[in-house]
Design a protein around this motif. Structure first.
Motif, PDB file in Angstrom:
ATOM      1  N   ASP A 140       0.826  -1.201   0.000  1.00 33.18           N
ATOM      2  CA  ASP A 140       0.000   0.000   0.000  1.00 33.18           C
ATOM      3  C   ASP A 140       0.865   1.257   0.000  1.00 33.18           C
ATOM      4  O   ASP A 140       0.601   2.210  -0.729  1.00 33.18           O
ATOM      5  CB  ASP A 140      -0.892   0.032   1.246  1.00 33.18           C
ATOM      6  N   ARG A 141       1.872   1.204   0.833  1.00 33.86           N
ATOM      7  CA  ARG A 141       2.748   2.347   0.956  1.00 33.86           C
ATOM      8  C   ARG A 141       3.427   2.667  -0.365  1.00 33.86           C
ATOM      9  O   ARG A 141       3.492   3.822  -0.785  1.00 33.86           O
ATOM     10  CB  ARG A 141       3.817   1.982   1.974  1.00 33.86           C
ATOM     11  N   ILE A 142       3.923   1.644  -1.000  1.00 33.54           N
ATOM     12  CA  ILE A 142       4.607   1.835  -2.278  1.00 33.54           C
ATOM     13  C   ILE A 142       3.649   2.438  -3.295  1.00 33.54           C
ATOM     14  O   ILE A 142       3.971   3.410  -3.984  1.00 33.54           O
ATOM     15  CB  ILE A 142       5.157   0.489  -2.800  1.00 33.54           C
ATOM     16  N   VAL A 143       2.469   1.861  -3.357  1.00 34.34           N
ATOM     17  CA  VAL A 143       1.516   2.347  -4.348  1.00 34.34           C
ATOM     18  C   VAL A 143       1.103   3.780  -4.027  1.00 34.34           C
ATOM     19  O   VAL A 143       0.990   4.627  -4.930  1.00 34.34           O
ATOM     20  CB  VAL A 143       0.282   1.431  -4.422  1.00 34.34           C
ATOM     21  N   ALA A 144       0.949   4.069  -2.741  1.00 33.46           N
ATOM     22  CA  ALA A 144       0.548   5.429  -2.365  1.00 33.46           C
ATOM     23  C   ALA A 144       1.618   6.432  -2.769  1.00 33.46           C
ATOM     24  O   ALA A 144       1.331   7.497  -3.330  1.00 33.46           O
ATOM     25  CB  ALA A 144       0.299   5.501  -0.856  1.00 33.46           C
ATOM     26  N   TYR A 202      11.138  -4.183  -5.538  1.00 34.83           N
ATOM     27  CA  TYR A 202      11.230  -5.081  -6.687  1.00 34.83           C
ATOM     28  C   TYR A 202      10.433  -6.362  -6.465  1.00 34.83           C
ATOM     29  O   TYR A 202       9.945  -6.972  -7.407  1.00 34.83           O
ATOM     30  CB  TYR A 202      12.685  -5.396  -7.016  1.00 34.83           C
ATOM     31  N   ARG A 203      10.372  -6.780  -5.223  1.00 37.94           N
ATOM     32  CA  ARG A 203       9.576  -7.984  -4.937  1.00 37.94           C
ATOM     33  C   ARG A 203       8.113  -7.733  -5.294  1.00 37.94           C
ATOM     34  O   ARG A 203       7.423  -8.590  -5.819  1.00 37.94           O
ATOM     35  CB  ARG A 203       9.717  -8.341  -3.464  1.00 37.94           C
ATOM     36  N   HIS A 204       7.663  -6.537  -4.996  1.00 36.35           N
ATOM     37  CA  HIS A 204       6.252  -6.246  -5.254  1.00 36.35           C
ATOM     38  C   HIS A 204       5.993  -5.879  -6.701  1.00 36.35           C
ATOM     39  O   HIS A 204       4.956  -6.219  -7.265  1.00 36.35           O
ATOM     40  CB  HIS A 204       5.778  -5.122  -4.337  1.00 36.35           C
ATOM     41  N   VAL A 239      11.372   5.421  -5.308  1.00 35.80           N
ATOM     42  CA  VAL A 239      10.190   5.033  -4.533  1.00 35.80           C
ATOM     43  C   VAL A 239      10.638   4.326  -3.257  1.00 35.80           C
ATOM     44  O   VAL A 239      10.131   4.603  -2.163  1.00 35.80           O
ATOM     45  CB  VAL A 239       9.284   4.108  -5.357  1.00 35.80           C
ATOM     46  N   ALA A 240      11.610   3.432  -3.391  1.00 40.71           N
ATOM     47  CA  ALA A 240      12.083   2.691  -2.223  1.00 40.71           C
ATOM     48  C   ALA A 240      12.627   3.651  -1.173  1.00 40.71           C
ATOM     49  O   ALA A 240      12.309   3.540   0.010  1.00 40.71           O
ATOM     50  CB  ALA A 240      13.158   1.695  -2.641  1.00 40.71           C
ATOM     51  N   ARG A 241      13.431   4.575  -1.622  1.00 40.58           N
ATOM     52  CA  ARG A 241      14.017   5.517  -0.673  1.00 40.58           C
ATOM     53  C   ARG A 241      12.926   6.301   0.044  1.00 40.58           C
ATOM     54  O   ARG A 241      12.905   6.385   1.262  1.00 40.58           O
ATOM     55  CB  ARG A 241      14.975   6.461  -1.391  1.00 40.58           C
ATOM     56  N   ARG A 242      11.981   6.817  -0.724  1.00 38.69           N
ATOM     57  CA  ARG A 242      10.919   7.616  -0.110  1.00 38.69           C
ATOM     58  C   ARG A 242      10.064   6.787   0.825  1.00 38.69           C
ATOM     59  O   ARG A 242       9.482   7.296   1.783  1.00 38.69           O
ATOM     60  CB  ARG A 242      10.026   8.220  -1.182  1.00 38.69           C
ATOM     61  N   ALA A 243       9.942   5.511   0.506  1.00 37.24           N
ATOM     62  CA  ALA A 243       9.094   4.659   1.347  1.00 37.24           C
ATOM     63  C   ALA A 243       9.872   4.137   2.553  1.00 37.24           C
ATOM     64  O   ALA A 243       9.297   3.499   3.439  1.00 37.24           O
ATOM     65  CB  ALA A 243       8.563   3.493   0.523  1.00 37.24           C
ATOM     66  N   GLY A 244      11.164   4.416   2.581  1.00 31.41           N
ATOM     67  CA  GLY A 244      11.969   3.884   3.682  1.00 31.41           C
ATOM     68  C   GLY A 244      12.087   2.368   3.610  1.00 31.41           C
ATOM     69  O   GLY A 244      12.201   1.681   4.615  1.00 31.41           O
ATOM     70  N   LEU A 245      12.080   1.834   2.394  1.00 29.67           N
ATOM     71  CA  LEU A 245      12.180   0.381   2.217  1.00 29.67           C
ATOM     72  C   LEU A 245      13.429   0.054   1.412  1.00 29.67           C
ATOM     73  O   LEU A 245      13.982   0.919   0.726  1.00 29.67           O
ATOM     74  CB  LEU A 245      10.958  -0.136   1.459  1.00 29.67           C
ATOM     75  N   GLY A 246      13.859  -1.182   1.477  1.00 28.65           N
ATOM     76  CA  GLY A 246      14.953  -1.618   0.617  1.00 28.65           C
ATOM     77  C   GLY A 246      14.485  -1.709  -0.831  1.00 28.65           C
ATOM     78  O   GLY A 246      13.307  -1.948  -1.075  1.00 28.65           O
ATOM     79  N   VAL A 247      15.396  -1.498  -1.743  1.00 28.60           N
ATOM     80  CA  VAL A 247      15.043  -1.615  -3.158  1.00 28.60           C
ATOM     81  C   VAL A 247      14.440  -2.968  -3.450  1.00 28.60           C
ATOM     82  O   VAL A 247      13.490  -3.086  -4.222  1.00 28.60           O
ATOM     83  CB  VAL A 247      16.244  -1.510  -4.105  1.00 28.60           C
TER      84      VAL A 247
END
Lengths: 192, 192, 192, 192
Positions: free
Chosen positions: D14-18, D47-49, D35-43
């Motif tokens: 959800d976060r990624i899509v948002a 990519y998994r999603h 997107v990963a950086r802004r979401a605070g997630l690993g790349v």
DNA sequence: GATGAATGAGACTTCATTCAT
DNA sequence: GATGAATGAAGTCTCATTCAT
């Protein structure tokens, strides 16, 4: 020794190894994630069974190593030292070019599984013994020493890989190369 | 043919190759990013000079390939076919175990640089010719064919790698292995 | 106005534009490095003539824009306001789907060259005038306003791109689309 | 069908899509790293999603495509063929200029997600059917064929983009453009 | 004027491994 | 035991632009 696996765990184990075997046969590099996906299992499960890609690869190679080691044992019973020696190397060379899991496992120094080390040691020792017998029977020249046998078989396998060609050729080529090499090891070339 | 490089560009080129050479000698895999960092150059600069890691590796290998090719030419002048043949293979085997850039370059089918293909072709052709001469002189058995020569040299190099041991041993080992192999290729072992 | 170019510089200029034209026609994105290489010139030379890829693209598009602008001028002389209006838009639409340099140049707000801005302004103004005349003659509905003309032509070009199909179809398709659009703009459909 | 995502994974999805939605709305090109950086997630997580930027973009566009497809279905129930046809196109045009994720997704031939292809096909087929009905009712001229509908809607969206202006104007402009186009498609202009 | 080498941020993607669920 | 989501370093390569020669 080891606690027997629960039935489902054993099923998973088998499945993982079967998939890995198939991948190896197709020349696909073993990746634990990939194996897990194809097996319909979680990565964690695969990691529980196999600590690393190398461990899985060695597991895949194990039956073949075992059969070679067994052959090594039997060869010791042969009364003709040269024939025993030659037969053993032939088997090893054929296996190397037939089963893609072997080359990387035999070529490395560091094994992931103790069982692998045992088997490789067993092969080494069988080769050494067979070589020594042939040596004592005056059938081989001292040019190559026992410790050279397995490396040389790896070399043959690699030469066959480099040469390329169809997979049907591979065994023939390996035999030709081994025959040539053996020709140079033999003490009394069949000139008589 | 090729425009000579500008002085500064040539300096960079040399630097890149020197660093790559050092990395190869230490057994570190060549990575263009890494080379750039160590050379204090931008990645783009390295990519301008070498389109891929393979191209750089081949460049590193080139002098050695050239010297082997040159030796191949000279060997054709030797009046003793077997000695010429043996000498050529010995040089190749020694080079393979001495210069780590050679093995990957000779083992692959696909070259990044045309120059590499030329040199490999030249080696192949020299080997073939020398083999044919020795064959016609009745010095070699037809067991291995010309196309097998380079693969076999790769095999020897690999066998030496697998065997391990200090780098001082490597040449000796390669010689022993080659001698053995040649023993199996020779038609009239010097028993006469 | 502008100092005339030295003869060799003029030759380079022509060459660069010719290469760029060819690339545009093949649908290859314009990159100044790439253009320079193909032209056998240094990048610096290309940058001296064209400050950016956009400037080059606009230069490539200029002749076509000029010819459209010229047609706009001529159309003002036509005594039939609707025919003039229709003819102008048809020319623009055809050009857009025929010359790949046009779409990006007409679609952007920010021009790299003043000449481009002049020409675009000239087109805009010609369209406005033609529209106004047709309007005063009662031939068009006020639904779309003058400023809409060029955007709509870009829209048609884009629709043709999205539709795909062979390049032979493109002009026909563009005509059909324009005809339809004009059908909706005309005040007195030919129902009489 | 698809296993529901674990709670934490769903949160990330959800976060990624948002975030992607927000970027698209601001006109920022979607880059998975970004997107990963802004979401605070690993790349890797991103990519998994989403296997590619396109896949993410299509995911962002999906709800809107679904609502359009749903409208298409409903429109088939309308008893007035022209009204149904017109209403459908109006919705599509409005969506195109309202939701920036739509234009690139509808304009390309190659979809990253099967779901996208389904939805696009559904839109295409709804448009075709509505056009055919209107045609059979004698309400449209055969000038543009069914396959032209979506390209034309993309064209309108593009025209609106080129025209510029505030985002408030965009819908109005799109309506005017569509109205004009429909005026040219209609067989019996309401002059009677 | 012309040249073309150098730059380096930055995009894309992969994969071995960990750990919360 | 099993799951599979998450990680993130690391490698690949591109390209618009500058500036020393």
């Amino acid at each position: 020794m080891t606690t027997p696996l629960r039935k489902d765990a054993a099923r998973n184990w088998d499945r993982i190894v079967a998939i890995a075997r198939a991948l190896v046969d197709q020349g696909v590099p073993l990746q634990l994630n990939d194996v897990a996906r194809r097996a319909g299992l979680g990565v964690g499960t695969v990691y529980r069974h196999f600590a690393s890609p190398e461990a899985l690869l060695e597991t895949v190679a194990t039956p073949c190593l075992e059969s070679l080691a067994a052959h090594g044992e039997q060869a010791l019973a042969d009364t003709d030292p040269w024939r025993a020696f030659e037969g053993f190397l032939l088997r090893v060379a054929e296996a190397q070019v037939t089963d893609a899991s072997l080359a990387p496992v035999t070529a490395t120094d560091t094994d992931a599984l103790p069982r692998t080390s045992e088997l490789k040691e067993s092969l080494r020792s069988a080769g050494d013994t067979l070589w020594n017998r042939a040596r004592q029977a005056g059938a081989v020249r001292p040019q190559v020493a026992p410790g050279d046998l397995l490396p040389l078989m790896c070399g043959i396998a690699h030469a066959v890989d480099v040469r390329g060609g169809t997979s049907a050729d591979r065994i023939d080529t390996a035999r030709r190369y081994l025959t040539t090499l053996l020709g140079g090891m033999r003490a009394n070339p069949a000139t008589a």
